[in-house]
Design a protein around this motif. Sequence first.
Motif, PDB file in Angstrom:
ATOM      1  N   CYS A   1       0.849  -1.181   0.000  1.00  0.00           N
ATOM      2  CA  CYS A   1       0.000   0.000   0.000  1.00  0.00           C
ATOM      3  C   CYS A   1       0.889   1.236   0.000  1.00  0.00           C
ATOM      4  CB  CYS A   1      -0.982  -0.008   1.164  1.00  0.00           C
ATOM      5  SG  CYS A   1      -0.239  -0.030   2.793  1.00  0.00           S
ATOM      6  N   SER A   2       0.324   2.354  -0.413  1.00  0.00           N
ATOM      7  CA  SER A   2       1.132   3.567  -0.561  1.00  0.00           C
ATOM      8  C   SER A   2       1.560   4.166   0.772  1.00  0.00           C
ATOM      9  CB  SER A   2       0.358   4.601  -1.379  1.00  0.00           C
ATOM     10  OG  SER A   2      -0.862   4.917  -0.727  1.00  0.00           O
ATOM     11  N   ASP A   3       0.810   3.893   1.832  1.00  0.00           N
ATOM     12  CA  ASP A   3       1.129   4.482   3.128  1.00  0.00           C
ATOM     13  C   ASP A   3       1.025   3.417   4.215  1.00  0.00           C
ATOM     14  OD1 ASP A   3       1.762   6.426   4.996  1.00  0.00           O
ATOM     15  OD2 ASP A   3      -0.297   7.157   5.171  1.00  0.00           O
ATOM     16  N   PRO A   4       2.092   2.591   4.383  1.00  0.00           N
ATOM     17  CA  PRO A   4       2.048   1.530   5.400  1.00  0.00           C
ATOM     18  C   PRO A   4       1.831   2.108   6.791  1.00  0.00           C
ATOM     19  CG  PRO A   4       3.944   1.279   3.958  1.00  0.00           C
ATOM     20  CD  PRO A   4       3.329   2.600   3.648  1.00  0.00           C
ATOM     21  N   PRO A   5       1.308   1.350   7.715  1.00  0.00           N
ATOM     22  CA  PRO A   5       1.002  -0.073   7.610  1.00  0.00           C
ATOM     23  C   PRO A   5      -0.279  -0.320   6.820  1.00  0.00           C
ATOM     24  CG  PRO A   5       0.405   0.731   9.788  1.00  0.00           C
ATOM     25  CD  PRO A   5       1.039   1.885   9.060  1.00  0.00           C
ATOM     26  N   CYS A   6      -0.350  -1.491   6.211  1.00  0.00           N
ATOM     27  CA  CYS A   6      -1.500  -1.881   5.391  1.00  0.00           C
ATOM     28  C   CYS A   6      -2.487  -2.653   6.264  1.00  0.00           C
ATOM     29  CB  CYS A   6      -1.056  -2.751   4.222  1.00  0.00           C
ATOM     30  SG  CYS A   6       0.109  -1.945   3.132  1.00  0.00           S
ATOM     31  N   THR A   7      -3.365  -1.922   6.927  1.00  0.00           N
ATOM     32  CA  THR A   7      -4.338  -2.554   7.807  1.00  0.00           C
ATOM     33  C   THR A   7      -5.737  -2.422   7.222  1.00  0.00           C
ATOM     34  OG1 THR A   7      -4.888  -0.604   9.137  1.00  0.00           O
ATOM     35  CG2 THR A   7      -2.933  -1.852   9.799  1.00  0.00           C
ATOM     36  N   ALA A   8      -6.650  -3.202   7.750  1.00  0.00           N
ATOM     37  CA  ALA A   8      -8.032  -3.146   7.279  1.00  0.00           C
ATOM     38  C   ALA A   8      -8.680  -1.803   7.619  1.00  0.00           C
ATOM     39  CB  ALA A   8      -8.836  -4.291   7.888  1.00  0.00           C
ATOM     40  N   ASN A   9      -8.205  -1.126   8.645  1.00  0.00           N
ATOM     41  CA  ASN A   9      -8.775   0.177   9.007  1.00  0.00           C
ATOM     42  C   ASN A   9      -8.065   1.345   8.342  1.00  0.00           C
ATOM     43  OD1 ASN A   9     -10.910  -0.640  10.597  1.00  0.00           O
ATOM     44  ND2 ASN A   9      -9.709  -0.657  12.474  1.00  0.00           N
ATOM     45  N   SER A  10      -6.810   1.174   7.947  1.00  0.00           N
ATOM     46  CA  SER A  10      -6.084   2.287   7.333  1.00  0.00           C
ATOM     47  C   SER A  10      -6.423   2.431   5.849  1.00  0.00           C
ATOM     48  CB  SER A  10      -4.575   2.119   7.511  1.00  0.00           C
ATOM     49  OG  SER A  10      -4.097   1.024   6.764  1.00  0.00           O
ATOM     50  N   LEU A  11      -7.015   1.411   5.265  1.00  0.00           N
ATOM     51  CA  LEU A  11      -7.416   1.439   3.854  1.00  0.00           C
ATOM     52  C   LEU A  11      -8.930   1.294   3.772  1.00  0.00           C
ATOM     53  CD1 LEU A  11      -4.782  -1.109   2.466  1.00  0.00           C
ATOM     54  CD2 LEU A  11      -4.695   1.366   2.232  1.00  0.00           C
ATOM     55  N   SER A  12      -9.507   1.842   2.714  1.00  0.00           N
ATOM     56  CA  SER A  12     -10.930   1.585   2.498  1.00  0.00           C
ATOM     57  C   SER A  12     -11.086   0.102   2.172  1.00  0.00           C
ATOM     58  CB  SER A  12     -11.460   2.440   1.348  1.00  0.00           C
ATOM     59  OG  SER A  12     -10.943   1.975   0.107  1.00  0.00           O
ATOM     60  N   GLN A  13     -12.283  -0.399   2.316  1.00  0.00           N
ATOM     61  CA  GLN A  13     -12.536  -1.818   2.034  1.00  0.00           C
ATOM     62  C   GLN A  13     -12.143  -2.160   0.604  1.00  0.00           C
ATOM     63  OE1 GLN A  13     -16.537  -3.138   2.823  1.00  0.00           O
ATOM     64  NE2 GLN A  13     -16.187  -5.133   1.917  1.00  0.00           N
TER      65      GLN A  13
END
Length: 181
Positions: A93-105
């Motif tokens: 992902c462009s802005d780690p960390p790649c979490t389920a909450n940091s990215l849209s679904q």
Amino acid sequence: MQAANSWRASRRRSRARAVLTMLCVVIALSIAPGGSPAAAPIAVAVADFDYFDTSGEVVDQSAEHRARVASFAALLRDNLAAQDGYRVVRLECSDPPCTANSLSQDLFIAAARKAGARLVVYGGIRKMSTLVQWGEIQLLDLEAEKLLMRRTVTFRGDNDAAYRHAADFVGNTLKETMPKP
């Protein structure tokens, strides 16, 4: 003339035997030791985990917690990678960390698909008090578009050993739930 035709026929038979031999070797190499065709490993992405500290402790431990949560995900990846039939892939992902909450679904699912994952493990850990933490672990099958597991686990302690123990438990739980290759 007949000798030349005999020589050509002999050469064709030799080529046919060579092709047949190569085909047998390819088939033999694709058979697993158990005698059945080797199945392709299932690609599993283990996302980074979200972390929430609702303990209200005065001391700022955010750096230690980030390290432990990252270690938790790394231990799960190592645990699953050590299992026959699974291949761990990384989410980008462009802005780690790649979490389920940091990215849209949609972005989260797209990142998992781009990584080649069939299964995705994700979730979060919440520190409730000095002694008690709990995690929400989910396993999603992208191929079937189905949530295979949603499990809440609790663990005691806010140290590396507690996180290792929790990661081992979660890894074993995942292995029982994940589809077999």
